[in-house]
Every structure is written in C-alpha cells, then in structure tokens.
Design an enzyme around this catalytic site. Structure first.
Site, PDB file in Angstrom:
ATOM      1  N   HIS A 230       0.452  -2.617  26.034  1.00 53.97           N
ATOM      2  CA  HIS A 230      -0.720  -2.201  25.240  1.00 53.97           C
ATOM      3  C   HIS A 230      -1.434  -3.432  24.679  1.00 53.97           C
ATOM      4  O   HIS A 230      -1.153  -3.843  23.548  1.00 53.97           O
ATOM      5  CB  HIS A 230      -0.276  -1.292  24.096  1.00 53.97           C
TER       6      HIS A 230
ATOM      7  N   GLU B  81      -4.298  -3.701  23.515  1.00 51.16           N
ATOM      8  CA  GLU B  81      -5.146  -3.399  22.354  1.00 51.16           C
ATOM      9  C   GLU B  81      -4.443  -3.702  21.035  1.00 51.16           C
ATOM     10  O   GLU B  81      -5.087  -3.936  20.018  1.00 51.16           O
ATOM     11  CB  GLU B  81      -5.628  -1.941  22.404  1.00 51.16           C
TER      12      GLU B  81
ATOM     13  N   CYS C 199      -0.995   1.307  30.225  1.00 49.63           N
ATOM     14  CA  CYS C 199       0.277   2.029  30.161  1.00 49.63           C
ATOM     15  C   CYS C 199       0.236   3.247  31.078  1.00 49.63           C
ATOM     16  O   CYS C 199       0.275   3.097  32.284  1.00 49.63           O
ATOM     17  CB  CYS C 199       0.612   2.359  28.713  1.00 49.63           C
TER      18      CYS C 199
ATOM     19  N   GLU D 270       0.855  -1.198   0.000  1.00 45.71           N
ATOM     20  CA  GLU D 270       0.000   0.000   0.000  1.00 45.71           C
ATOM     21  C   GLU D 270       0.885   1.240   0.000  1.00 45.71           C
ATOM     22  O   GLU D 270       1.728   1.407   0.888  1.00 45.71           O
ATOM     23  CB  GLU D 270      -0.898  -0.019   1.251  1.00 45.71           C
TER      24      GLU D 270
ATOM     25  N   MET E 111      -2.202   2.643  33.752  1.00 41.53           N
ATOM     26  CA  MET E 111      -1.758   1.831  34.889  1.00 41.53           C
ATOM     27  C   MET E 111      -0.885   2.677  35.811  1.00 41.53           C
ATOM     28  O   MET E 111      -1.010   2.610  37.038  1.00 41.53           O
ATOM     29  CB  MET E 111      -0.957   0.620  34.418  1.00 41.53           C
TER      30      MET E 111
HETATM   31  N1  GLN Z   1       4.257   8.357  29.316  1.00 42.38           N
HETATM   32  C1  GLN Z   1       4.370   7.064  29.898  1.00 42.38           C
HETATM   33  C2  GLN Z   1       5.754   6.485  29.712  1.00 42.38           C
HETATM   34  O1  GLN Z   1       6.456   6.891  28.800  1.00 42.38           O
HETATM   35  C3  GLN Z   1       3.340   6.112  29.342  1.00 42.38           C
HETATM   36  C4  GLN Z   1       3.458   5.863  27.876  1.00 42.38           C
HETATM   37  C5  GLN Z   1       2.250   5.237  27.275  1.00 42.38           C
HETATM   38  O2  GLN Z   1       1.170   5.284  27.841  1.00 42.38           O
HETATM   39  N2  GLN Z   1       2.389   4.689  26.090  1.00 42.38           N
HETATM   40  O3  GLN Z   1       6.165   5.618  30.425  1.00 42.38           O
END
Ligand code: GLN
Length: 550
Positions: free
Chosen positions: A520, A522, A383, A142, A386
């Site tokens: 992550h 997701e 991330c 693509e 948390m």
């Molecule tokens: N800012 C946070 C870190 O760098 C979380 C990053 C994120 O959520 N992808 O650790």
C-alpha cells in the site's frame, strides 16, 4: 532523556470535528519550531484494534511500519509530521483491557481486585508514557470520541491523573468544540461549548485552551470573551478553527490565530518562530494548479471517502508533484460489466483499483482493468488491485482462462493468487511475540517489507533506487509458480522480495503506465514528499489526458 511535555486533546459537542487534523496540525506547527513531536491516539472503542472493523463505519485501517493496524488518524499524523508512527502511537480500550486481563490471568495482581481505577487507568498511563520513551519534546495525546461518552471515561480519568503524576507545568489540556452558527438567530452559539466544558470539568479536567470549530468567520473578541468567562479560561486561550477548503491550510490558519505561540508560552517551550515556508509553498501551489486530471477509483466503498482516506490524499500529493488538481470519480465495481465498461470509464485520465477484501465486485474490477490495459489508459492496481490485474493478464493474455484468486474461488483450477501457508507459521510466531495477539488467525502480512526493484522498469525509474520498503496488509500472494509463464507473455515483475519468493510489483512494459503493487504505497505518501508511484501515475495520467484532448 528529555522531559516530555504533554498536550491532551479532547473533543466536545460532536464527533467528526477534525480532532485528528487539529492534533496533526499542532504537531506540524511545533515541529516547525524545531521541537521533536509525536502524536498518540487513544480510542475508546472495545475492538483491540480497528483491523476487524468495517472501513465504512470507522474509516480506513492505517498500517504502520511495525505492522500495527491502527486508526486512520495516524495517517494524518504521519502526513503532517512527515515521520513514521508505530504501534505505540495507537491504543484502544480493547487493547488496554486486553493487557490488564492478560496480567490478571498470569496472576500479576497477586490476588488483588482488578478495577478500572487504578488498574485500567495505570495501564492507560503506561501507554501514554510510551510516547516519552520516544524521547520527544512534546507528545500530543488525542482522546477519541466525545466528552460524555461512557467509553472514554477511563481515558479522561487517566489524563486527569497525569497532571498530578508529571506536574501541571508539563500538561496542557486542549478542548476542541463546535460553535455552530444559527441561521435563524443570525449568530454563533456558545452554549454547546459551555456544556461540553462543564462536562469536562465535572471529571476534574479544566481545559487550558479551547479551540472552536466554526464556519467561515473566526470568532470575534466578544464571543471569545464570553466563552472564556463561562469556561474559566483566559480570553487569549480561546481560538477559532474555521472551515478551509484545503486541509493542509489548517496549520497556517492555526498559526495565524497564534495557537502555537500560546501553547509554547503555557508549556514553557523555547520561543522560536516556526518555519512555515514549506507549508505556504504547498498551499500556494495547490491553489494555483496548472491542469486537472480525473482518476476513476474502481472499488467497493463509493459512499465513504474515509474508507480510502490515505489513497485519496496520496492522489492529491501526486497532483501536487505534477502541479495539477486530481479530481476523483468513485465507481462502484459491481455496476461494471464488459459491455458497459467503456461508457462508465469514459473521460478518465487514469484508472485505479484499490485494496479490498472479498469477492464482491471483483469481476467488474477485472473488466475495468482489461479495458485500461487494452485502451492504454494509465492503470494503478493496489494490493487487491494488483491481484485482479494479475488474474486479468493470466486469463486474457496468457490464456489461463480459469485463473483466479483463492480468496474468490478456493476451488479454481489455476490459483494465480493463493494463500501461502508458510505465512501461517511465520505470522503465528510474530503474533505470539506481541502482547495483543489481535490479528485474526495471524494470517495477514502486515507492516513494512523490503522489495528489490528491477532496473529499467517504471517502478525503478519512479523510485530512483534499487530497493524500497513498503507496507503490506493482505493474506494472499501471487503464486510464483506462474511467474515464468506470465513473463513469457510480457508481464514484468519489477519488484520482488529479496529472496524472490514474493511478487511485489508487476508492470506491462508495452503500455504507457500499467503497474500493480502488492503493498500500500498510499500509506507512505505525504504532501511534502509525494510518493514516487503516485507522482509517476499522475504524471502519466496528465500525459494521457493531454493526448486525449488533441
Ligand atoms: N484481499 C486481498 C488479500 O487479503 C487483498 C487485501 C488488500 O487489498 N488489502 O490478500
């Protein structure tokens, strides 16, 4: 090694026509015919990768297992193909030029003048050929942007040359355009498509197939004949792609149009009927939900769903697994205070704080988490989400009132989330081994890492196994020095790195569903295999919503 066949997908008339979904859907159709398929994105922008780009401008940054920060279209490819993509599935003008300039500096060109043709185009072709190295029957390539853009010209020239290099029987050019419906004239207009194809032909590419995006109605035979005549393609090589409410219907719609069959004939692929039953079942179940849950996403980017694309999809998949629709409410965390949080979060069945960077809106996120914890509303922190949950717990439950993240306050007394300096050396090594060296300072933890799960935790129950691999993209980590103290107050560390140094998942056992993960999830969810944590979270939200209605 297989003799890989190539499908080059270009776009015309407008951006945002859904080339990524079209490429992914064609990939899904070919895969369902029993072929092995990969999809590659070539992006014309100069950034070496999208890792440094604002998600509001270019959508989310998708991260692969091997730690590449890539275009969000790779997320579509993974969701539709159900296979992991890698660094080799995503190149930009920036990464191509970076390679060429590195070679020039090393003296590889032996005093020659380095030029767009052949040096840049050769490098692009090398990138394209990495798909064949994956030993696939078909590689879909693509090209980002729209035909006519200055930046995309070297890519178009490279794919033009490919026909000569590998033979025209192994190359198929598919052009995606828009056929707008003009209300005042009461008809579809083909002129923009004609112009776009003219532009493509002026570069030397004659499309084999034209795929026309149009509103509700597919193009009729007359319109297809007209487009075929002006664009010099066969009338049965003009296809419509109508707007559909559910993007997972696109493969079925394209199948109904006969697109995959036409591609198979043109590329002399084995004639097999696609097995589309899983797609039909998926669309059928999405069209007949047995309930609805509302999830609040408390974050920074309320006006761009593209910035949270994979998250949005993973929540939808979680709904599929629970036979319900997931309706999303995007909430700007900057507007949340401890006072108004109850009003803002009223009526939600679950609260999710997604990943993010920077201090803006953090206290609102923390207030939302506190409310969800105290009111026992299902909560999912991803991330940064948390990290905020840990800070909230440390402050309000464990009594560490100045708990914070080094990212938000480098001078905080208790940095429960901090920069692990050991990472710097480790990441530096990794980045040095990579040619692109694109990751700002090499301080990010990127890509898949193993995580060992604690038995009898929600995470363990959801995954149904003892260890998993999940993808990361962050700089900061939980400081394990605080682990014991938080455990004493009831926080469960249900996922740790195998050496126990990195906290990957936290939970509050005394809560219907309160879970935060440093990775992550997701990024690994697909409609056919909804991610276990999203399945579990939406299940809890459904149960919670049911209770609320009693
Ligand atoms: N800012 C946070 C870190 O760098 C979380 C990053 C994120 O959520 N992808 O650790």
């Amino acid at each position: 090694m297989k003799e890989t066949k190539y499908i080059f997908i270009t776009g015309g008339v407008l951006s945002s026509l859904g080339k990524g979904i079209a490429a992914a859907s064609i990939g899904a159709l070919l895969k369902s015919r029993g072929l092995s398929v990969t999809i590659q994105k070539l992006d014309p922008y100069i950034n070496v990768d999208p890792g440094t780009m604002n998600p509001l401008q270019h959508g989310e940054v998708f991260v692969t297992d091997d730690g590449a920060e890539t275009d969000m279209d790779l997320g579509h490819y993974e969701r539709y193909l159900g296979e992991p993509m890698s660094q080799r599935n995503s190149y930009t003008s920036g990464s191509i030029y970076y390679q060429v300039i590195n070679k020039e500096r090393r003296g590889d060109y032996l005093g020659g003048t380095v030029q767009v043709i052949p040096h840049i185009t050769d490098e692009i072709k090398r990138a394209i050929q990495t798909t064949a190295e994956q030993n696939v029957d078909v590689a879909i390539i693509e090209i980002g942007g729209t035909v006519g853009d200055i930046e995309s010209q070297p890519f178009l020239e490279a794919i033009r040359q490919m026909r000569g290099d590998v033979g025209k029987e192994r190359c198929l050019y598919l052009h995606l355009t828009l056929v707008p419906y003009l209300k005042s004239a009461g008809e579809y207009k083909t002129k923009p498509t004609q112009h776009s194809v003219k532009e493509l032909r002026s570069i030397g590419i004659q499309p084999d197939i034209i795929l026309c995006r149009c509103d509700a109605q597919p193009l009729n035979a007359d319109l297809k004949r007209k487009i075929a005549l002006f664009c010099d393609v066969a009338p049965d090589a003009v296809f419509s792609s109508v707007d559909v409410p559910n993007v997972y219907e696109v493969p079925l719609k394209l199948f109904e149009e006969g697109l995959d069959q036409r591609i198979a004939i043109m590329l002399q692929l084995p004639a097999k009927n696609p097995k589309l039953e899983p797609w039909r079942r998926l669309v059928q179940s999405m069209a007949n939900p047995k309930g609805e849950v509302t999830i609040g996403i408390v974050g920074k980017y309320v006006d761009s769903k593209e910035a949270y694309k994979s998250l949005h999809e993973a929540l939808v998949h979680g709904g599929v697994a629970n036979e319900c629709t997931v309706s999303l409410r995007y909430i700007n965390s900057e507007e949340i205070t401890r006072k108004n949080v109850g009003d803002i979060l009223a009526g939600l069945d679950g609260v999710l704080v997604p990943g993010g960077f920077g201090v803006r809106g953090v206290e609102g996120k923390i207030a939302a988490i506190r409310y969800a914890r105290e009111r026992k509303i299902p909560f999912f922190g991803i991330c940064l989400g948390m990290q905020c949950a840990v800070i909230e717990f440390a402050r309000d439950v464990a009594g560490i009132s100045d708990a914070n993240s080094e990212e938000f306050d480098p001078l905080a007394g208790n940095k429960v989330i901090y920069l692990m300096t050991e990472w710097f050396d480790y990441r530096k090594q990794c980045v040095e081994q990579r040619d692109t060296g694109s990751h700002m300072g090499g301080t990010m933890r990127l890509g898949a890492y193993p995580c060992v799960l604690t038995p009898a935790s929600k995470a363990h129950e959801a995954y149904g196994k003892d260890s998993v691999e999940e993808r990361h993209r962050h700089r900061f980590e939980f400081n394990v020095v605080y682990k014991e103290k938080l455990e004493e107050h009831g926080l469960l560390f249900s996922g740790m790195s195998p050496d126990g140094a990195l906290a990957e998942i936290i939970e509050i056992p005394d809560h219907p569903w309160f879970l935060g993960c440093q990775f992550h999830p997701e990024l690994k969810s697909t409609p056919m295999k909804p991610h276990p944590l999203f399945r579990s979270f939406i299940g809890a939200a459904k149960a919670f919503g049911g209770q609320g209605k009693k």
